[in-house]
Design a protein around this motif. Structure first.
Motif, PDB file in Angstrom:
ATOM      1  N   UNK A  54       0.826  -1.204   0.000  1.00 35.99           N
ATOM      2  CA  UNK A  54       0.000   0.000   0.000  1.00 35.99           C
ATOM      3  C   UNK A  54       0.863   1.258   0.000  1.00 35.99           C
ATOM      4  N   UNK A  55       1.635   1.388  -1.062  1.00 31.97           N
ATOM      5  CA  UNK A  55       2.549   2.516  -1.183  1.00 31.97           C
ATOM      6  C   UNK A  55       2.927   2.686  -2.647  1.00 31.97           C
ATOM      7  N   UNK A  56       3.286   3.917  -3.020  1.00 29.53           N
ATOM      8  CA  UNK A  56       3.793   4.163  -4.362  1.00 29.53           C
ATOM      9  C   UNK A  56       5.278   3.825  -4.472  1.00 29.53           C
ATOM     10  N   UNK A  57       5.858   3.487  -3.342  1.00 27.20           N
ATOM     11  CA  UNK A  57       7.267   3.078  -3.339  1.00 27.20           C
ATOM     12  C   UNK A  57       7.398   1.713  -4.013  1.00 27.20           C
ATOM     13  N   UNK A  58       8.648   1.314  -4.239  1.00 30.12           N
ATOM     14  CA  UNK A  58       8.911  -0.010  -4.800  1.00 30.12           C
ATOM     15  C   UNK A  58       8.216  -1.089  -3.985  1.00 30.12           C
ATOM     16  N   UNK A  59       7.705  -2.093  -4.655  1.00 32.40           N
ATOM     17  CA  UNK A  59       7.109  -3.218  -3.947  1.00 32.40           C
ATOM     18  C   UNK A  59       8.189  -3.851  -3.057  1.00 32.40           C
ATOM     19  N   UNK A  60       7.854  -4.202  -1.797  1.00 31.16           N
ATOM     20  CA  UNK A  60       8.855  -4.788  -0.887  1.00 31.16           C
ATOM     21  C   UNK A  60       9.584  -5.992  -1.463  1.00 31.16           C
TER      22      UNK A  60
END
Length: 476
Positions: A54-60
């Motif tokens: 749930x973030x626009x960051x890189x997928x974990x």
């Protein structure tokens, strides 16, 4: 005796399974494999990739492995060995090696949907690729946009927003998908959503829902429904193509007509391939533009200063006209500097697709490692577009950053439309459609977010229950 036989069988089974697991975790390679893990037998590390983030960051899944292994690592997804690359130089090399060291590749689910009866020319290079790119540019490229499509897009957008403003609220991702698909289908197959008995948008929605599922063709599964609606669309397109080919008097001067006319000239234009080409073209417009549009609404709502400057740019266009009610011109589109910065920034953060896939046609050496022939290679564009070395504070929505980024950095680290010879022929069409939508929106309408959405990646960008917007016309 039977006890001893049973113990022998158990021992043999344990040895066999152990050998199989060791072999799975240590694939054959004529060199040194990139670092990484193959995960569990058969499913590999697929489950880790599809867990929502749930973030626009890189997928974990990507971020943790880049930190652990570096910009190039190996894994296994959906039963296939994969090398994932976030290395700009290597990615650029791959795009230049199309048809030599690598070929275009799809996940199994995509292949079964977009390839008809084993026939596929989507990987082809040379004359076939040249034709495919040419026909899309003929109908959606810059010249076509400039000469014909721009005012038609504006009229279509205005009609759509007028319809949306009569509703209590609109889920903009779905409504945007319908809007873009209906316009694109009009250009490609002369489709009229108001008159047609076939609801293309509904069918493509069902197809999208099943694309990221496991390919289990069992009644009741998402994939089964996906293939069912895919067959309905391709049957419709096949019937239309046959009618156009057999009866030239029924032609409309659209994309499908050109294919029907070219089938007798180009040997590779079989009926199945032609249908596949139209089906894929409609699919591409259905999903990509609408996802960027939905994300833009979310980001603009959170950044009023961006929306304020965006509005000012378009109001200035109206003030500079002799008649503010005339249609957009190509020069006005080209003057939308800040609008294009907003679009680029949304594309950078959006990363609608998880990556670009290629398959190694031979062993490929890279930085002391070897990618074996037959392995899939995933170019993770999101890792490039969220790289803090190129984009300062990469998770921040900052359209003004595009003033200072040099073109060389952009070419290597910004790939929303792919790269190399496979760069999407619809890139300019997407930008023009989005720019025109924003122009009509901010000059003629007001909007309020009724219900936001929790943006998620799993791994495709999603919007949960959707972003619901209330639209209303501005008072004159």
């Amino acid at each position: 005796m039977w006890t001893e036989v049973g113990l022998c069988l158990v021992a043999f089974l344990v040895i066999y399974i152990t050998h199989w697991i060791i072999k799975w975790r240590n694939p054959k390679c004529n060199g040194v494999l990139p670092p990484g893990s193959m995960g569990l037998p058969l499913i590999g590390e697929t489950l880790s990739l599809i867990i929502p983030s749930y973030s626009l960051d890189l997928h974990p899944f990507i971020k943790k492995r880049l930190e652990r292994y570096g910009p190039i690592f190996r894994t296994s997804l959906a039963g296939r060995p994969v090398v994932i690359s976030a290395d700009p130089e290597f990615n650029n090399f791959l795009f230049q090696q199309e048809g030599r060291s690598v070929e275009l590749w799809y996940l199994d689910t995509f292949s079964k949907i977009f390839v008809h009866e084993g026939e596929s020319k989507t990987n082809a290079v040379g004359i076939v690729h040249k034709y495919v790119r040419s026909i899309f540019l003929n109908h959606f490229g810059a010249e076509r946009l400039k000469e014909k499509l721009l005012p038609e897009i504006q009229e279509f957008v205005n009609k759509s927003l007028c319809s949306w403003s009569s509703q209590e609220s609109v889920e903009v991702k779905h409504a945007g998908s319908v809007m873009v698909l209906n316009f694109s289908a009009k250009q490609m197959i002369s489709y009229d959503a108001e008159k047609s008995a076939d609801d293309l948008s509904e069918k493509y929605t069902k197809i999208i829902d099943g694309l990221m599922s496991f390919p289990l063709n069992i009644p009741g599964t998402a994939y089964y429904n996906c293939t069912k609606h895919q067959k309905k669309v391709t049957t419709m397109l096949r019937d239309m193509l046959k009618e156009r080919h057999d009866s030239p008097e029924t032609q409309h001067g659209d994309f499908l007509d050109q294919i029907a006319n070219d089938m007798d000239k180009e040997k590779f234009l079989s009926q199945d391939f032609s249908v596949q080409l139209v089906f894929g073209g409609l699919f591409a417009t259905f999903e990509s533009i609408s996802a960027v549009l939905a994300l833009a609404f979310s980001l603009l709502a959170e950044h009023p200063s961006v929306f304020q400057e965006l509005t000012a740019e378009h109001e200035a266009i109206l003030k500079n006209r002799e008649d503010p009610n005339t249609s957009l011109t190509w020069d006005e589109y080209k003057s939308m500097t800040f609008t294009l910065q907003v679009i680029n920034e949304t594309l950078r953060l959006g990363n609608v697709a998880p990556g670009l896939l290629r398959r190694a046609l031979r062993d490929i050496p890279v930085k002391g490692f070897t990618i074996p022939k037959g392995w899939t290679i995933m170019v993770v564009t999101s890792a490039l577009q969220l790289n803090p070395s190129t984009f300062e504070d990469p998770i921040k929505f900052n359209p003004w950053r595009w003033k200072d980024i040099d073109s060389h950095s952009i070419s290597k680290n910004f790939m929303p439309f792919g790269g190399g010879m496979r760069q999407c022929a619809g890139a300019e069409y997407s930008r023009v459609f989005l720019s025109t939508f924003f122009h009509v929106l901010v000059t003629k309408y007001r909007w309020t977010t009724i219900k936001g959405a929790r943006i998620a990646r799993n791994p495709i960008l999603g919007f949960g229950d959707g972003i619901h917007i209330k639209f209303s016309e501005k008072k004159k």
